[in-house]
Design a protein around this motif. Structure first.
Motif, short mmCIF file in Angstrom:
data_model
loop_
_atom_site.label_atom_id
_atom_site.label_comp_id
_atom_site.label_asym_id
_atom_site.label_seq_id
_atom_site.Cartn_x
_atom_site.Cartn_y
_atom_site.Cartn_z
N LEU A 326 -45.67 -14.78 4.96
CA LEU A 326 -45.93 -15.58 3.76
C LEU A 326 -45.27 -14.96 2.53
O LEU A 326 -45.15 -15.61 1.49
CB LEU A 326 -47.44 -15.71 3.51
CG LEU A 326 -48.24 -16.58 4.50
CD1 LEU A 326 -49.72 -16.57 4.13
CD2 LEU A 326 -47.72 -18.00 4.50
N TYR A 378 -56.68 -25.70 9.81
CA TYR A 378 -55.49 -25.78 10.65
C TYR A 378 -54.63 -27.00 10.33
O TYR A 378 -53.39 -26.94 10.43
CB TYR A 378 -55.89 -25.80 12.13
CG TYR A 378 -56.10 -24.42 12.69
CD1 TYR A 378 -55.02 -23.62 13.08
CD2 TYR A 378 -57.38 -23.88 12.82
CE1 TYR A 378 -55.20 -22.35 13.58
CE2 TYR A 378 -57.58 -22.61 13.32
CZ TYR A 378 -56.49 -21.84 13.70
OH TYR A 378 -56.68 -20.57 14.20
N ILE A 381 -52.70 -25.81 7.03
CA ILE A 381 -51.82 -24.63 7.01
C ILE A 381 -50.48 -24.86 7.70
O ILE A 381 -49.46 -24.29 7.31
CB ILE A 381 -52.54 -23.41 7.65
CG1 ILE A 381 -51.78 -22.12 7.28
CG2 ILE A 381 -52.65 -23.56 9.17
CD1 ILE A 381 -52.50 -20.85 7.70
N GLY A 382 -50.46 -25.72 8.70
CA GLY A 382 -49.21 -25.95 9.40
C GLY A 382 -48.30 -26.96 8.74
O GLY A 382 -47.19 -27.20 9.23
N ASN A 383 -48.76 -27.56 7.66
CA ASN A 383 -47.99 -28.64 7.06
C ASN A 383 -47.74 -28.49 5.56
O ASN A 383 -47.10 -29.34 4.95
CB ASN A 383 -48.70 -29.98 7.30
CG ASN A 383 -48.82 -30.31 8.78
OD1 ASN A 383 -47.85 -30.71 9.40
ND2 ASN A 383 -50.01 -30.14 9.34
N ARG A 390 -51.67 -21.82 1.94
CA ARG A 390 -51.77 -21.44 3.35
C ARG A 390 -52.66 -20.21 3.53
O ARG A 390 -53.43 -20.14 4.49
CB ARG A 390 -50.37 -21.19 3.91
CG ARG A 390 -49.57 -22.49 4.05
CD ARG A 390 -48.09 -22.24 4.24
NE ARG A 390 -47.84 -21.48 5.46
CZ ARG A 390 -46.79 -20.68 5.63
NH1 ARG A 390 -45.90 -20.53 4.64
NH2 ARG A 390 -46.62 -20.05 6.75
N MET A 393 -56.15 -21.33 3.40
CA MET A 393 -56.56 -22.00 4.64
C MET A 393 -56.96 -20.99 5.72
O MET A 393 -57.78 -21.30 6.57
CB MET A 393 -55.43 -22.89 5.15
CG MET A 393 -55.17 -24.13 4.29
SD MET A 393 -56.64 -25.17 4.04
CE MET A 393 -57.11 -24.69 2.36
N THR A 394 -56.38 -19.79 5.69
CA THR A 394 -56.80 -18.78 6.67
C THR A 394 -58.27 -18.44 6.49
O THR A 394 -58.96 -18.11 7.45
CB THR A 394 -55.95 -17.49 6.57
OG1 THR A 394 -56.16 -16.86 5.30
CG2 THR A 394 -54.48 -17.78 6.77
N LEU A 451 -43.83 -20.80 9.15
CA LEU A 451 -44.81 -21.90 9.12
C LEU A 451 -45.68 -21.95 10.37
O LEU A 451 -46.83 -22.37 10.32
CB LEU A 451 -44.10 -23.24 8.93
CG LEU A 451 -43.60 -23.56 7.54
CD1 LEU A 451 -42.84 -24.89 7.52
CD2 LEU A 451 -44.74 -23.61 6.54
N HIS A 453 -45.71 -24.02 12.76
CA HIS A 453 -46.24 -25.38 12.87
C HIS A 453 -46.72 -25.67 14.30
O HIS A 453 -47.79 -26.27 14.49
CB HIS A 453 -45.16 -26.39 12.47
CG HIS A 453 -45.59 -27.82 12.59
ND1 HIS A 453 -46.40 -28.43 11.65
CD2 HIS A 453 -45.36 -28.75 13.56
CE1 HIS A 453 -46.63 -29.68 12.03
NE2 HIS A 453 -46.01 -29.89 13.19
N HIS A 456 -50.09 -23.72 15.09
CA HIS A 456 -51.23 -24.30 14.37
C HIS A 456 -51.60 -25.68 14.93
O HIS A 456 -52.78 -26.03 15.00
CB HIS A 456 -50.89 -24.42 12.88
CG HIS A 456 -50.72 -23.10 12.19
ND1 HIS A 456 -51.50 -22.01 12.48
CD2 HIS A 456 -49.86 -22.71 11.19
CE1 HIS A 456 -51.12 -21.00 11.71
NE2 HIS A 456 -50.14 -21.40 10.93
#
Length: 507
Positions: A326, A378, A381-383, A390, A393-394, A451, A453, A456
Motif C-alpha cells: 500500500l 472485502y 478493499i479489492g475495488n 483500503r 477496510m482491513t 490490489l 483483486h 479478495h
C-alpha cells in the motif's frame, strides 16, 4: 449469608445420579426436578466462586497457549518480508508450498488428537503438544534450504493441530453451554493479539540479527519457539483435568460444579447440556464417531468456518505484505508496526460479541450480523485504489472475521453431547475449516499486488457462502427443536446425549 447445608461427597453424588439416570423413565429427562442440597443463596455464592476460580486459572493459560500457537503459525509472514525467501533462495511458489504442507499435517492430526485427549488427559496432552511445537518452531530458525523449510513446516503442523480442538473439547467439560462463548472469545482474542503482538515482537526480535551467523528473521523463530516451550511447561502445572479433580476448588465447590454441568443448579437449570459423570465413564464406540461424522450441523458449521478461516489465515499471512504494498510506510519494518492496528481494533469487539452471544444464548443469529462487516470490508478493499480506504477496510475485515469465530466454535460444541460425539464433531469441524489454509496460501500471489483483486474476490465469495450456511443451520436447529417439542425424539429420553428431547439446540 446462608450457612451451606451438609452435602454428600462426590461418590455419593455420582451414585445418586447414576441411579437416577438408570430408570429410563420420564424422570430422567426432568433433571431440574431433582432436589439439590443448595439454597438459592448458596447457589449464587458458589457460582461466582467456581467461575472466578476457573476463569482466573484456566483462561489465562489457554490464552497463552493459543497466543503462542498463532505466533508460531503466522510468524513466517513476518519473516518473509525481511529476507526469508532471499536467504533460503526459494521462489514464491516454494514458499507457498511450505505454507500449504503445514495445513495438510495440521488437519490430519486434529481428529486423532481429540480421540486421545480423554485417555492421556488435557493436563498432560495440551502442554505436551505445546512443548513439541515450540521446539519445532525453534528449528525453523536453522533451516538452510527449501527441503528443510518444507520438512520442518510439516512437523510443525502435526504437532500444533491438536491444540484448538482439544481446548474446545476441554472447555466444554468445564463450563455450561451458556458460558462457553465468552470464554472461547477471551482465549481466541489471543489470536488477534498475536497479530498485534506478533508484529511488534517480530520487529524487536529481527533487530537481534545478524548475530551468531544468523540473520534477523531466524531469531524470530528461535525466540518465539523458546517462549512457546516455557508456556507449555507452565500449562502443565496449572491446568486441571476436570472440575472433579481441580485442586483449587474445595470439595463443596467440586460437587457444586458437577451439578451445574448437569443442569441441576440455578442459572444452569434447564441448560441440560450433558451428564459429566456418564461422559467420564463413557467407553469409546465407533458408532459415536459415526454419529458425529454424519451430523448435518457439523458440515454446515465446518464449511462456514472453512470460509472464515480462508480469510483469517490469508489475513494473518499476508497482511504485512499488503500493508507494505500500500506504500503507507517507507520500509518493511514500519509495515510490521502498521499491521498491529487491525488486530488491536478486532480484539475488544471479539470479546464484546462473545459476551453478547452468551447473554442472548444465540450463536448463528449473531454471526449473521458480524459476517456482514467482513463482507463489506472485502467488497471494498479489492475495488478501491485509495491506500487509506483500503487500510481502513482491513480493520473491518479483522473485526468481522475474528468476532465470528467464538460463536461458530461454541455453536458446534454446544449442540453436541456425548463425549466421543463431541470430540468427533469438534475435531471434524476444525479439520474441514483448516483446509482454508490451502486457500490462504495460494489466494494472494505476489504478482497480484498491490490490489490483490483476485484474492479478495475469492474470500468475498467464501464469506457470502458462510453467511448462507449459517442461515441454513439456524433454520435446521429450529426444526430439530420443533420436532422434539412434537415428541419425535421421545424414544431417546434418558439417552444422556443431544438426542434427548430435553436437550434444546441453540440457535
Amino acid at each position: 449469608m446462608t450457612t451451606p447445608r451438609p452435602i454428600a461427597g462426590t461418590a455419593a453424588l455420582e451414585k445418586s445420579d447414576s441411579d437416577h439416570l438408570s430408570t429410563g423413565g420420564p424422570e430422567t429427562a426432568k433433571r431440574e426436578d431433582v432436589a439439590t442440597p443448595f439454597s438459592p443463596e448458596d447457589e449464587a455464592r458458589l457460582t461466582k466462586r467456581v467461575l472466578l476460580k476457573m476463569d482466573t486459572r484456566i483462561l489465562p493459560i489457554l490464552s497463552l497457549l493459543f497466543l503462542c500457537s498463532f505466533l508460531d503459525r503466522t510468524n513466517v509472514g513476518n519473516a518473509k518480508i525481511i529476507g526469508l525467501e532471499k536467504d533460503l533462495a526459494i521462489s514464491n511458489t516454494q514458499y507457498n508450498r511450505g505454507l500449504a504442507i503445514f495445513y495438510a499435517t495440521y488437519i490430519a492430526s486434529e481428529l486423532p488428537s481429540n480421540l486421545l485427549l480423554k485417555k492421556i488427559t488435557p493436563r498432560v496432552w495440551l502442554p505436551l503438544l505445546t512443548v513439541v511445537w515450540g521446539i519445532v518452531t525453534m528449528c525453523l530458525g536453522f533451516v538452510r534450504s527449501f527441503g528443510s523449510f518444507f520438512a520442518v513446516r510439516a512437523v510443525l503442523g502435526l504437532a500444533e493441530g491438536g491444540l484448538l480442538p482439544g481446548m474446545v473439547l476441554y472447555l466444554s467439560g468445564l463450563y455450561t453451554r451458556q458460558e462457553m462463548a465468552v470464554r472461547i472469545g477471551v482465549f481466541y482474542t489471543a489470536a488477534s493479539l498475536s497479530g498485534a503482538f506478533g508484529g511488534l515482537l517480530a520487529r524487536g526480535l529481527s533487530a537481534i540479527g545478524p548475530r551468531g551467523g544468523l540473520e534477523g528473521w531466524r531469531w524470530i523463530f528461535i525466540m518465539e519457539g523458546v517462549i512457546t516451550v516455557v508456556a507449555g511447561v507452565i500449562a502443565y502445572f496449572f491446568l486441571p483435568t476436570s472440575v472433579a479433580t481441580a485442586s483449587y476448588l474445595t470439595q463443596e465447590e467440586r460437587d457444586f460444579a458437577q451439578l451445574r454441568l448437569q443442569g441441576k443448579i440455578g442459572a444452569a437449570g434447564g441448560d441440560e447440556r450433558f451428564n459429566p459423570i456418564l461422559e467420564r465413564e463413557e467407553k469409546f464406540k465407533w458408532s459415536e464417531v459415526r454419529r458425529g461424522i454424519l451430523n448435518l450441523q457439523v458440515w454446515l458449521t465446518a464449511t462456514a468456518y472453512f470460509a472464515i478461516l480462508s480469510g483469517l489465515y490469508s489475513f494473518g499471512l499476508f497482511l504485512p505484505t499488503i500493508i507494505n504494498d500500500l506504500k503507507i510506510t517507507s520500509n518493511a519494518n514500519e509495515s510490521q508496526l502498521w499491521s498491529v492496528i487491525p488486530y488491536a481494533v478486532a480484539t475488544p469487539v471479539t470479546v464484546a460479541v462473545a459476551f453478547a452471544s452468551d447473554r442472548l444464548k444465540l450463536r448463528g443469529v449473531i454471526m449473521l450480523f458480524t459476517l456482514l462487516i467482513a463482507i463489506v470490508g472485502y467488497a471494498v478493499i479489492g475495488n478501491v485504489p485509495s491506500p487509506n480506504v483500503r487500510f481502513g477496510m482491513t480493520c473491518l475485515m479483522a473485526v468481522g472475521m475474528y468476532s465470528s469465530v467464538p460463536c461458530i466454535l461454541v455453536w458446534n460444541s454446544n449442540n453436541s453431547a456425548g463425549h466421543y460425539k463431541r470430540a468427533t464433531t469438534s475435531a471434524l469441524q476444525l479439520a474441514v475449516a483448516n483446509c482454508g489454509g490451502f486457500v490462504a496460501t495460494f489466494a494472494y500471489p505476489s504478482v497480484d499486488g498491490p490490489l490483490y483483486h483476485k484474492g479478495h474476490s475469492i474470500i468475498l465469495g467464501l464469506l457470502v457462502y458462510a453467511w448462507l450456511a449459517i442461515l441454513t443451520n439456524v433454520f435446521w436447529c429450529i426444526k430439530i427443536n420443533k420436532d422434539k417439542a412434537r415428541g419425535k425424539y421421545d424414544h431417546h429420553a434418558g439417552s444422556g446425549d443431544d438426542r434427548d428431547p430435553m436437550f434444546k439446540m441453540i440457535l
